[in-house]
Structure formats: C-alpha cells, structure tokens
Design an enzyme around this catalytic site. Sequence first.
Site, PDB file in Angstrom:
ATOM      1  N   SER A 114       0.555  -1.580   0.382  1.00  0.00           N
ATOM      2  CA  SER A 114      -0.097   0.173  -0.170  1.00  0.00           C
ATOM      3  C   SER A 114       0.983   1.277   0.096  1.00  0.00           C
ATOM      4  O   SER A 114       1.664   1.705  -0.415  1.00  0.00           O
ATOM      5  CB  SER A 114      -1.089  -0.341   1.332  1.00  0.00           C
ATOM      6  OG  SER A 114      -1.770   0.548   1.006  1.00  0.00           O
ATOM      7  N   LYS A 166     -22.311  16.547   7.484  1.00  0.00           N
ATOM      8  CA  LYS A 166     -21.108  16.398   8.727  1.00  0.00           C
ATOM      9  C   LYS A 166     -21.022  15.356   9.166  1.00  0.00           C
ATOM     10  O   LYS A 166     -19.680  15.257  10.225  1.00  0.00           O
ATOM     11  CB  LYS A 166     -21.431  18.081   9.126  1.00  0.00           C
ATOM     12  CG  LYS A 166     -20.633  18.088  10.653  1.00  0.00           C
ATOM     13  CD  LYS A 166     -19.273  18.407   9.333  1.00  0.00           C
ATOM     14  CE  LYS A 166     -17.841  18.794  10.742  1.00  0.00           C
ATOM     15  NZ  LYS A 166     -17.019  19.406   9.183  1.00  0.00           N
TER      16      LYS A 166
END
Length: 300
Positions: A114, A166
């Site tokens: 990764s 949010k």
Amino acid sequence: MVDNLTQPSDAAGPFDRLKALLPARLRGGPVVPVVRLSGVIGAVTPLRPGLTLAGIAKMLERAFAMRNAKAVALVINSPGGSPVQSRQIYLRIRQLAAEKKLPVLVFVEDVAASGGYMIACAGDEIFCDPSSILGSIGVVGGSFGLQDLIKKIGIERRLYTAGEHKAMLDPFLPENPDDVARLKKIQREIHALFISLVKESRAARLKGADDELFTGEYWAGDTAVTLGLADAIGDLRAVLRARFGDKVVTPVVAPAAGLLSGLLGRRAAGAGSLGLGWSGLAEELISAAETRAIWARFGF
C-alpha cells in the site's frame, strides 16, 4: 578494537597515517548512505509516532547531502497508512534525487505494501527478498457500527451538526448507503492517483495487466519481480558491493536524538509521552490495536 584496515602502517607517510584515523566515509571511497523507513505511515500518537515527511525530512536531506555519495539506499518495511504522507515522502525523495543527481536504490524487508509500496516506487530500482511482500495497490477504510450497542446499554446519542453530511459515517448512527457511495467515490479518486504514480514510476517494467496489478492484491518477492513491481531479488550488502565494490561504505542515517534534538523540537519516538492520563492511555490502546491490524493483513 581497531581492525588492521584502519591501523596506521609503519611504512605509511604522515598523510596516510592521518587518513587511516578518519571515519571510513571520509577517506574518499564510495559511500552509499542508508535510510531506514519502517512502520505504519502517518499513524501518529504520543507513544506510537508513524512515518511522516516532517519526521524523516532531515534524515533524507542528510543522506542526499553526504560527501562522496554514489547513491542513496532506502530500506523499507511498511504495511502502508496515510496516502497523503506516502505521496509526500515519495515526492521529497524524487526531488532530492533530481537535485543531487543521485540514484535511489530501495531494499524491501518484510513488507512494502500500500503506502509502503508507494514510497518504494521512489527508487530507481527496487530489490526484495523472496519472502518479502509487495503490492496492495488499493485504498481501504473501515469503521464499526455501534448504534445497537449503545441502545442495549441505555446510552442516548446526541449529535448536533451544521451541514447535511457533517456526521457522515458516524459509527453510532445506522449506515447510510448514500454516505457509503460518497466514501467509495473518494477512494476511487485516491486509487486512481496511486495507479498513476506506480505506472509513471515503473513504466515499461510493469508486466501484469491492470486488473491484476491494481486490485489491492499483494505478492511475495519472486512473483513481484515477475510482475515488474520489483527489479530483482537482492539484499543491501550484496547489491551495493557488486555495484560499488567491496570497499563501499554504508553509513546509516538515523533520526536526531538526545537533548539537542529536543531543544530543536525534534524528539525521538515516544518522547514527551509521560502523563497521558486515562484518555491518552485509551488512545494509545486503540492506536496499538489499529497498528496491529494493519500489519496482520500481511501475516505479521
């Protein structure tokens, strides 16, 4: 104890005797500074500082500025982490390599996966052990769904926001498919950047198809070489001696430590971690579990 190679010879002149007392890297022979990049990338807590550009920038600069350097060797052992920090470290290595006109040789230890593989791509050549793990070119994210648990133990969730999304993916709220779709869109964008970086860095050396290389799968060293994710099987000592001769010097560039580094604002790992309190301890336990989970994905 001083070995025979560094003892002044009776037959040597004053200059030769003085030169023999100098550190090996100052005697004029080939030098390849070594920088170790180990750990989860970007996972920073008081007791578990991860790899960040801010934390390793000085080491990189010192390595590339070293006198008589013929190349810079990076020893990488990382399962990944923050894509932002991974790319910033990659870019800084390539900037320094271009400025100093030095090749970068990467040596993979256990894992370069990764974000760890993204950093490895900063090397002009990548070497690995047959048992090293390379790849995992993808993006992963995860969370927990705890909304039923807090109901069971009698906790009422109170959340106040300004902005429709949010509280997206809040673990104490039921999963919203629209929020998941938004997250996956962001992941695809980051994945595309990762793929582009690997293709640009490895270019024609890549041998596998896109639907094989970029699925998030990872491979052992021999297969990684076959796929073009690495260039060859090899260890640091053998490769550098074959490339630069038996007298090549490989000083390890370590992070600054001690009182002076503390005064300058560069503390060693774990510095300033006393007196965390219960909240700090809980944070460290969570961080340790997350770090362990990242390594466990690769069998470590």
